[in-house]
Design a protein around this motif. Structure first.
Motif, mmCIF file in Angstrom:
data_model
loop_
_atom_site.group_PDB
_atom_site.id
_atom_site.type_symbol
_atom_site.label_atom_id
_atom_site.label_comp_id
_atom_site.label_asym_id
_atom_site.label_seq_id
_atom_site.Cartn_x
_atom_site.Cartn_y
_atom_site.Cartn_z
ATOM 1 N N GLN A 235 0.831 -1.205 0.000
ATOM 2 C CA GLN A 235 0.000 0.000 0.000
ATOM 3 C C GLN A 235 0.870 1.262 0.000
ATOM 4 O OE1 GLN A 235 -2.459 -0.577 3.456
ATOM 5 N NE2 GLN A 235 -4.035 -1.678 2.307
ATOM 6 N N TYR A 236 1.932 1.222 0.792
ATOM 7 C CA TYR A 236 2.843 2.366 0.854
ATOM 8 C C TYR A 236 3.512 2.603 -0.498
ATOM 9 C CZ TYR A 236 6.827 5.241 2.206
ATOM 10 O OH TYR A 236 7.753 6.255 2.269
ATOM 11 N N ILE A 237 4.014 1.513 -1.108
ATOM 12 C CA ILE A 237 4.706 1.638 -2.394
ATOM 13 C C ILE A 237 3.774 2.190 -3.469
ATOM 14 C CG2 ILE A 237 5.748 0.291 -4.276
ATOM 15 C CD1 ILE A 237 6.898 -1.567 -2.086
ATOM 16 N N GLU A 238 2.536 1.684 -3.501
ATOM 17 C CA GLU A 238 1.609 2.094 -4.564
ATOM 18 C C GLU A 238 1.231 3.571 -4.473
ATOM 19 O OE1 GLU A 238 -1.688 -0.402 -5.388
ATOM 20 O OE2 GLU A 238 -0.444 -2.198 -5.699
ATOM 21 N N LYS A 239 1.415 4.174 -3.300
ATOM 22 C CA LYS A 239 1.154 5.621 -3.181
ATOM 23 C C LYS A 239 2.066 6.432 -4.090
ATOM 24 C CE LYS A 239 1.736 6.410 1.173
ATOM 25 N NZ LYS A 239 1.774 7.132 2.469
ATOM 26 N N PHE A 240 3.226 5.853 -4.456
ATOM 27 C CA PHE A 240 4.217 6.593 -5.230
ATOM 28 C C PHE A 240 4.193 6.243 -6.717
ATOM 29 C CE2 PHE A 240 5.761 6.332 -0.862
ATOM 30 C CZ PHE A 240 5.906 7.684 -0.575
ATOM 31 N N PHE A 241 3.270 5.378 -7.123
ATOM 32 C CA PHE A 241 3.149 5.106 -8.553
ATOM 33 C C PHE A 241 2.664 6.369 -9.262
ATOM 34 C CE2 PHE A 241 2.191 0.297 -7.889
ATOM 35 C CZ PHE A 241 3.529 0.075 -7.659
ATOM 36 N N PRO A 242 3.143 6.631 -10.472
ATOM 37 C CA PRO A 242 2.684 7.814 -11.194
ATOM 38 C C PRO A 242 1.194 7.725 -11.499
ATOM 39 C CG PRO A 242 4.010 6.400 -12.615
ATOM 40 C CD PRO A 242 4.142 5.856 -11.237
ATOM 41 N N PRO A 243 0.513 8.863 -11.606
ATOM 42 C CA PRO A 243 -0.935 8.833 -11.893
ATOM 43 C C PRO A 243 -1.218 8.243 -13.272
ATOM 44 C CG PRO A 243 -0.064 11.075 -12.041
ATOM 45 C CD PRO A 243 1.030 10.239 -11.478
ATOM 46 N N HIS A 244 -2.365 7.597 -13.393
ATOM 47 C CA HIS A 244 -2.763 7.013 -14.668
ATOM 48 C C HIS A 244 -3.320 8.088 -15.604
ATOM 49 C CE1 HIS A 244 -3.485 3.112 -12.255
ATOM 50 N NE2 HIS A 244 -2.354 3.013 -12.893
ATOM 51 N N SER A 245 -3.159 7.840 -16.888
ATOM 52 C CA SER A 245 -3.821 8.679 -17.880
ATOM 53 C C SER A 245 -5.317 8.351 -17.873
ATOM 54 C CB SER A 245 -3.258 8.399 -19.270
ATOM 55 O OG SER A 245 -3.565 7.066 -19.663
ATOM 56 N N GLU A 246 -6.125 9.205 -18.498
ATOM 57 C CA GLU A 246 -7.559 8.925 -18.599
ATOM 58 C C GLU A 246 -7.799 7.619 -19.349
ATOM 59 O OE1 GLU A 246 -9.847 12.136 -20.183
ATOM 60 O OE2 GLU A 246 -9.043 13.600 -18.759
ATOM 61 N N MET A 247 -6.979 7.382 -20.374
ATOM 62 C CA MET A 247 -7.120 6.148 -21.152
ATOM 63 C C MET A 247 -6.857 4.929 -20.284
ATOM 64 S SD MET A 247 -7.659 5.220 -24.405
ATOM 65 C CE MET A 247 -8.689 3.867 -23.871
ATOM 66 N N ALA A 248 -5.808 4.974 -19.487
ATOM 67 C CA ALA A 248 -5.485 3.850 -18.607
ATOM 68 C C ALA A 248 -6.602 3.617 -17.596
ATOM 69 C CB ALA A 248 -4.162 4.109 -17.891
ATOM 70 N N GLU A 249 -7.146 4.697 -17.049
ATOM 71 C CA GLU A 249 -8.250 4.565 -16.095
ATOM 72 C C GLU A 249 -9.463 3.912 -16.748
ATOM 73 O OE1 GLU A 249 -8.380 4.920 -13.016
ATOM 74 O OE2 GLU A 249 -6.728 6.214 -12.417
ATOM 75 N N GLU A 250 -9.745 4.290 -17.986
ATOM 76 C CA GLU A 250 -10.873 3.696 -18.707
ATOM 77 C C GLU A 250 -10.656 2.199 -18.906
ATOM 78 O OE1 GLU A 250 -13.213 4.018 -23.016
ATOM 79 O OE2 GLU A 250 -11.749 5.559 -22.456
ATOM 80 N N LEU A 251 -9.439 1.822 -19.262
ATOM 81 C CA LEU A 251 -9.116 0.409 -19.463
ATOM 82 C C LEU A 251 -9.225 -0.381 -18.162
ATOM 83 C CD1 LEU A 251 -6.099 1.013 -21.825
ATOM 84 C CD2 LEU A 251 -7.997 -0.514 -22.391
ATOM 85 N N ILE A 252 -8.746 0.201 -17.069
ATOM 86 C CA ILE A 252 -8.816 -0.472 -15.768
ATOM 87 C C ILE A 252 -10.278 -0.679 -15.364
ATOM 88 C CG2 ILE A 252 -8.343 -0.222 -13.294
ATOM 89 C CD1 ILE A 252 -5.737 1.274 -14.177
ATOM 90 N N ARG A 253 -11.111 0.348 -15.558
ATOM 91 C CA ARG A 253 -12.538 0.225 -15.226
ATOM 92 C C ARG A 253 -13.196 -0.870 -16.068
ATOM 93 N NH1 ARG A 253 -12.380 5.891 -15.025
ATOM 94 N NH2 ARG A 253 -13.133 6.026 -17.177
ATOM 95 N N PHE A 254 -12.894 -0.867 -17.369
ATOM 96 C CA PHE A 254 -13.488 -1.870 -18.258
ATOM 97 C C PHE A 254 -13.064 -3.267 -17.838
ATOM 98 C CE2 PHE A 254 -13.640 -4.661 -21.900
ATOM 99 C CZ PHE A 254 -14.848 -4.345 -22.506
ATOM 100 N N ALA A 255 -11.788 -3.431 -17.522
ATOM 101 C CA ALA A 255 -11.279 -4.741 -17.111
ATOM 102 C C ALA A 255 -11.969 -5.228 -15.837
ATOM 103 C CB ALA A 255 -9.768 -4.682 -16.911
ATOM 104 N N GLU A 256 -12.142 -4.337 -14.878
ATOM 105 C CA GLU A 256 -12.793 -4.713 -13.625
ATOM 106 C C GLU A 256 -14.253 -5.090 -13.856
ATOM 107 O OE1 GLU A 256 -12.188 -1.345 -11.116
ATOM 108 O OE2 GLU A 256 -10.168 -1.963 -10.501
ATOM 109 N N GLU A 257 -14.948 -4.279 -14.650
ATOM 110 C CA GLU A 257 -16.381 -4.510 -14.878
ATOM 111 C C GLU A 257 -16.646 -5.758 -15.709
ATOM 112 O OE1 GLU A 257 -17.651 -0.877 -16.679
ATOM 113 O OE2 GLU A 257 -17.394 0.288 -14.830
ATOM 114 N N ASN A 258 -15.701 -6.130 -16.562
ATOM 115 C CA ASN A 258 -15.907 -7.262 -17.461
ATOM 116 C C ASN A 258 -15.028 -8.466 -17.131
ATOM 117 O OD1 ASN A 258 -17.732 -6.183 -19.853
ATOM 118 N ND2 ASN A 258 -16.344 -4.526 -19.249
ATOM 119 N N GLU A 259 -14.385 -8.414 -15.968
ATOM 120 C CA GLU A 259 -13.554 -9.511 -15.473
ATOM 121 C C GLU A 259 -12.498 -9.948 -16.493
ATOM 122 O OE1 GLU A 259 -16.238 -12.568 -14.194
ATOM 123 O OE2 GLU A 259 -16.745 -11.503 -12.352
#
Length: 214
Positions: free
Chosen positions: A6-30
């Motif tokens: 959890q601590y390490i992930e706080k320092f990951f760079p922010p996602h682009s809007e495109m990456a966020e869209e892909l992550i949401r789609f992946a989660e919603e569609n397994e």
């Protein structure tokens, strides 16, 4: 997730809007995509390596290919997907990403496409993220198209840590897959032409580089 992760992930760079869209789609569609620590480690290693051309075996919806194209502005990615629905979704996301000129999607079984792929080689980096039981076959089939300075990255080689405890209560199919993963890990670690390490990040990432001769 433990506190260190959890601590390490706080320092990951922010996602682009495109990456966020892909992550949401992946989660919603397994749809399975790389875990956060795995993809960030892969991207950092690729930034260090600076490959010109990458072969990805296993596109899914295009998440890792698009993340790679975002991270490396000059890279070309050739990526293979055999599932027709996922391939169509990947094509759509790749178009939306603006990287269609640098990401070339080949639809079909990677075990049947070496002739098509050969037209794009040689490859400075190879990312294997497809059927886990076929890792050795993928490696051997595409090795003729590796560049002299190739680096091969293979995801999911620890499979939630289960590969280290194969005598558990998992199903017969899972046990068979774990045995094949373990066989790949041993095979690549003992390969006389490659140096390999396995990093316990994400779901396990192996990194193989050619041994220098002379």
């Amino acid at each position: 997730m433990d506190k260190v992760h959890q601590y390490i992930e706080k320092f990951f760079p922010p996602h682009s809007e495109m990456a966020e869209e892909l992550i949401r789609f992946a989660e919603e569609n397994e749809v399975p995509i790389m875990e956060p620590a795995g993809i960030e480690t892969l991207l950092q290693l690729l930034r260090i390596q600076q490959p010109g051309r990458i072969l990805e075996i296993g596109t899914a919806i295009g998440y890792s290919a698009i993340r790679i194209a975002e991270a490396l502005p000059e890279v070309e990615v050739v990526t293979i997907e055999r599932d027709s629905y996922r391939a169509q979704m990947a094509k759509q996301f790749i178009r939306e990403s603006g990287f269609a000129s640098r990401i070339h999607l080949l639809e079909g079984d990677a075990l049947e496409l070496p002739e098509q792929v050969s037209k794009y080689g040689p490859f400075d980096a190879v990312f294997i993220d497809a059927a886990k039981s076929q890792n050795i076959k993928f490696f051997e089939l595409y090795e003729p198209y590796f560049s002299e300075n190739v680096c091969v990255y293979t995801d999911n080689v620890l499979f939630k840590g289960l590969v280290a405890e194969q005598n558990g209560t998992e199903s017969r199919n899972v046990r068979q897959m774990l045995r094949k993963l373990d066989r790949f890990n041993q095979w690549i670690a003992e390969h006389d032409q490659y140096h390999t390490v396995i990093l316990p990040v994400g779901d396990g990432l192996s990194i193989s580089t050619k041994k220098r001769t002379g």
